[in-house]
Design an enzyme around this catalytic site. Structure first.
Site, short mmCIF file in Angstrom:
data_model
loop_
_atom_site.label_atom_id
_atom_site.label_comp_id
_atom_site.label_asym_id
_atom_site.label_seq_id
_atom_site.Cartn_x
_atom_site.Cartn_y
_atom_site.Cartn_z
N LYS A 1 -5.56 8.14 19.41
CA LYS A 1 -5.69 8.62 18.02
C LYS A 1 -7.06 8.23 17.46
CE LYS A 1 -3.41 9.59 13.79
NZ LYS A 1 -2.77 9.04 12.62
N GLY B 1 2.48 5.13 2.58
CA GLY B 1 3.43 4.12 2.16
C GLY B 1 4.56 4.71 1.33
N GLY C 1 0.48 4.38 -1.08
CA GLY C 1 -0.19 5.64 -1.37
C GLY C 1 0.53 6.77 -0.66
N ASN D 1 -4.52 3.68 10.77
CA ASN D 1 -5.48 4.25 11.71
C ASN D 1 -6.58 3.24 12.03
OD1 ASN D 1 -4.42 6.82 12.17
ND2 ASN D 1 -5.40 7.68 10.36
N GLY E 1 0.86 -1.17 0.00
CA GLY E 1 0.00 0.00 0.00
C GLY E 1 0.89 1.22 0.00
N ASN F 1 -9.70 10.75 15.90
CA ASN F 1 -10.26 10.56 14.55
C ASN F 1 -11.77 10.37 14.58
OD1 ASN F 1 -7.85 10.81 13.16
ND2 ASN F 1 -7.37 8.64 13.29
P1 NAD Z 1 -3.87 5.99 0.52
O1 NAD Z 1 -5.23 5.72 -0.01
O2 NAD Z 1 -3.13 7.19 0.03
O3 NAD Z 1 -2.94 4.71 0.28
C1 NAD Z 1 -3.43 3.39 0.29
C2 NAD Z 1 -2.75 2.68 -0.85
O4 NAD Z 1 -3.10 1.30 -0.81
C3 NAD Z 1 -3.20 3.21 -2.22
O5 NAD Z 1 -2.06 3.60 -2.98
C4 NAD Z 1 -3.90 2.02 -2.85
O6 NAD Z 1 -3.73 1.94 -4.26
C5 NAD Z 1 -3.21 0.87 -2.14
N1 NAD Z 1 -3.97 -0.38 -2.23
C6 NAD Z 1 -5.30 -0.57 -2.27
N2 NAD Z 1 -5.59 -1.87 -2.43
C7 NAD Z 1 -4.39 -2.52 -2.49
C8 NAD Z 1 -4.03 -3.88 -2.65
N3 NAD Z 1 -4.95 -4.86 -2.77
N4 NAD Z 1 -2.73 -4.19 -2.67
C9 NAD Z 1 -1.78 -3.23 -2.56
N5 NAD Z 1 -2.06 -1.91 -2.41
C10 NAD Z 1 -3.37 -1.58 -2.36
O7 NAD Z 1 -4.03 6.04 2.12
P2 NAD Z 1 -3.03 6.71 3.17
O8 NAD Z 1 -3.46 8.10 3.42
O9 NAD Z 1 -1.64 6.43 2.79
O10 NAD Z 1 -3.41 5.89 4.49
C11 NAD Z 1 -2.97 4.57 4.71
C12 NAD Z 1 -3.28 4.20 6.17
O11 NAD Z 1 -2.52 5.07 7.03
C13 NAD Z 1 -4.74 4.41 6.56
O12 NAD Z 1 -5.12 3.48 7.52
C14 NAD Z 1 -4.75 5.81 7.17
O13 NAD Z 1 -5.81 6.02 8.06
C15 NAD Z 1 -3.41 5.79 7.90
N6 NAD Z 1 -2.81 7.11 8.15
C16 NAD Z 1 -2.83 8.09 7.20
C17 NAD Z 1 -2.22 9.30 7.47
C18 NAD Z 1 -2.14 10.41 6.42
O14 NAD Z 1 -1.76 11.54 6.77
N7 NAD Z 1 -2.42 10.14 5.16
C19 NAD Z 1 -1.61 9.53 8.73
C20 NAD Z 1 -1.60 8.50 9.66
C21 NAD Z 1 -2.20 7.28 9.37
#
Ligand code: NAD
Length: 328
Positions: free
Chosen positions: A199, A26, A23, A117, A21, A203
């Site tokens: 957290k 990651g 995104g 989260n 993951g 949230n």
């Molecule tokens: P995001 O949507 O940007 O990233 C998720 C990624 O997972 C995407 O790139 C998506 O294509 C990928 N994905 C989906 N299905 C998949 C699969 N089957 N195999 C592989 N990859 C797959 O989300 P994010 O903002 O990076 O958040 C990720 C986690 O971290 C969430 O639980 C979020 O709550 C938590 N989080 C986010 C933040 C933030 O600031 N963005 C901060 C702390 C925690």
């Protein structure tokens, strides 16, 4: 070669990390760990993002520092050699599918880490590896996915983690060393469940209220009822945590919400961003998991339940109606 020599070579070799993951979070974590010297591969299903990274490098902008980082980005089923650490950074509802694709590539030595989260992440990892190979934690590093191949972050953060079963293993030192080399603050926290729940409380309150109203964090303070509702939500979530025996810090949780209301005025929480974009939210892992745990304890969670139902309803409405305010 003596076993001791082999151990030294193994401990000195770069840590092999696969980020499942890739995104916003990651990519931030994978990119920075790569810069710190770890051997990182990004695994994702977003093909335009993978293509852009493999063509131009990952464009990562952190506090104005703009660079392109060269590292491999593959689909999960193409994961190369089994990693020492699989860092799961999908959205909570994507975890099961993502893990299914990499499960055949995991080896006995692979540890899985979730900093996602919400609640229930540990249980999702436990469906593919034994509890003694799971690490749980939380982070408040922020990240935003801008477009394929491009992620931004700003400000400092912290990562708190421990082994799921509470045992202190050498893998913890390897992970903290990898983050330290990347210039990221990572702390072993045997009481990390308190940080996770605090957290979640934050949230549940802020993501929930902003998602339902379509407002920014600062707008919650436009009327006294907003902060009052947020405080009630935090208290309710932490009462559930307390009933589970988790030693949460109520004052710290309330202070975090007050700080966000005062200083993150224009921020749209991810749950609102997801609704506005017509994407599924993480409401099940945040509000839904709190409600389920409260029910199992015989506790009421009326604020979380109301926010949960409203967010679920909003998920069913067309995004245009929500952004134009007609759904209110
Ligand atoms: P995001 O949507 O940007 O990233 C998720 C990624 O997972 C995407 O790139 C998506 O294509 C990928 N994905 C989906 N299905 C998949 C699969 N089957 N195999 C592989 N990859 C797959 O989300 P994010 O903002 O990076 O958040 C990720 C986690 O971290 C969430 O639980 C979020 O709550 C938590 N989080 C986010 C933040 C933030 O600031 N963005 C901060 C702390 C925690």
């Amino acid at each position: 070669m003596e076993d001791a020599d082999l151990r030294i070579i193994v401990s000195q070799s770069p840590m092999r990390i696969a980020v499942l993951g890739a995104g916003a979070m990651g990519s931030l974590f994978g990119g920075r760990l790569h810069e710190g010297g770890a051997d990182v591969v990004l695994l994702d299903v977003n093909q335009p993002h993978l293509d852009a990274i493999n063509r131009d490098g990952l464009r990562l902008v952190t506090d104005g520092h703009d660079r392109h980082i060269r590292l491999p980005a593959l689909r999960p089923e193409q994961a190369p050699t089994p990693p020492d650490l699989l860092m799961v950074f999908t959205k909570s509802f994507q975890t099961a599918d993502a893990l299914a694709a990499v499960q055949p590539r995991l080896m006995a030595h692979t540890y899985l880490l979730t900093l996602q989260n919400g609640l229930g992440n540990r249980e999702r990892l436990a469906s593919v590896v034994a509890e003694d190979h799971i690490l749980i934690g939380m982070t408040d590093y922020p990240a935003d996915y801008r477009r394929p191949g491009y992620v931004e972050s700003h400000g400092d953060g912290v990562i708190r983690l421990r082994c799921a079963d509470g045992i202190e293993r050498p893998i913890l030192d390897r992970i903290t060393a990898a983050f330290s080399a990347a210039g990221m603050d990572c702390q072993i926290d045997l009481n990390v469940e308190a940080a996770i729940w605090q957290k979640v409380a934050f949230n549940t309150a802020l993501n929930g209220i902003c998602a339902v109203l379509g407002c920014t964090v600062g707008q919650i303070a436009a009327a006294p009822e907003g902060p009052t509702l947020a405080r009630a939500c935090v208290d309710e979530v932490l009462s559930t945590a307390g009933a589970l025996g988790i030693p949460v810090d109520r004052a710290a949780a309330h202070a975090a919400v007050a700080h966000a209301l005062a200083t993150h005025g224009g921020h749209k929480p991810s749950m609102l961003q997801d609704l506005l974009a017509g994407r599924r939210t993480e409401v099940d892992a945040i509000h839904g998991e709190v409600i389920a745990r409260a029910r199992r304890l015989g506790l009421a969670a009326p604020v979380s339940e109301t926010l949960y139902r409203l967010v679920r309803l909003a998920e069913m409405l067309p995004p245009r109606d929500r952004s134009s305010g007609q759904a209110r």
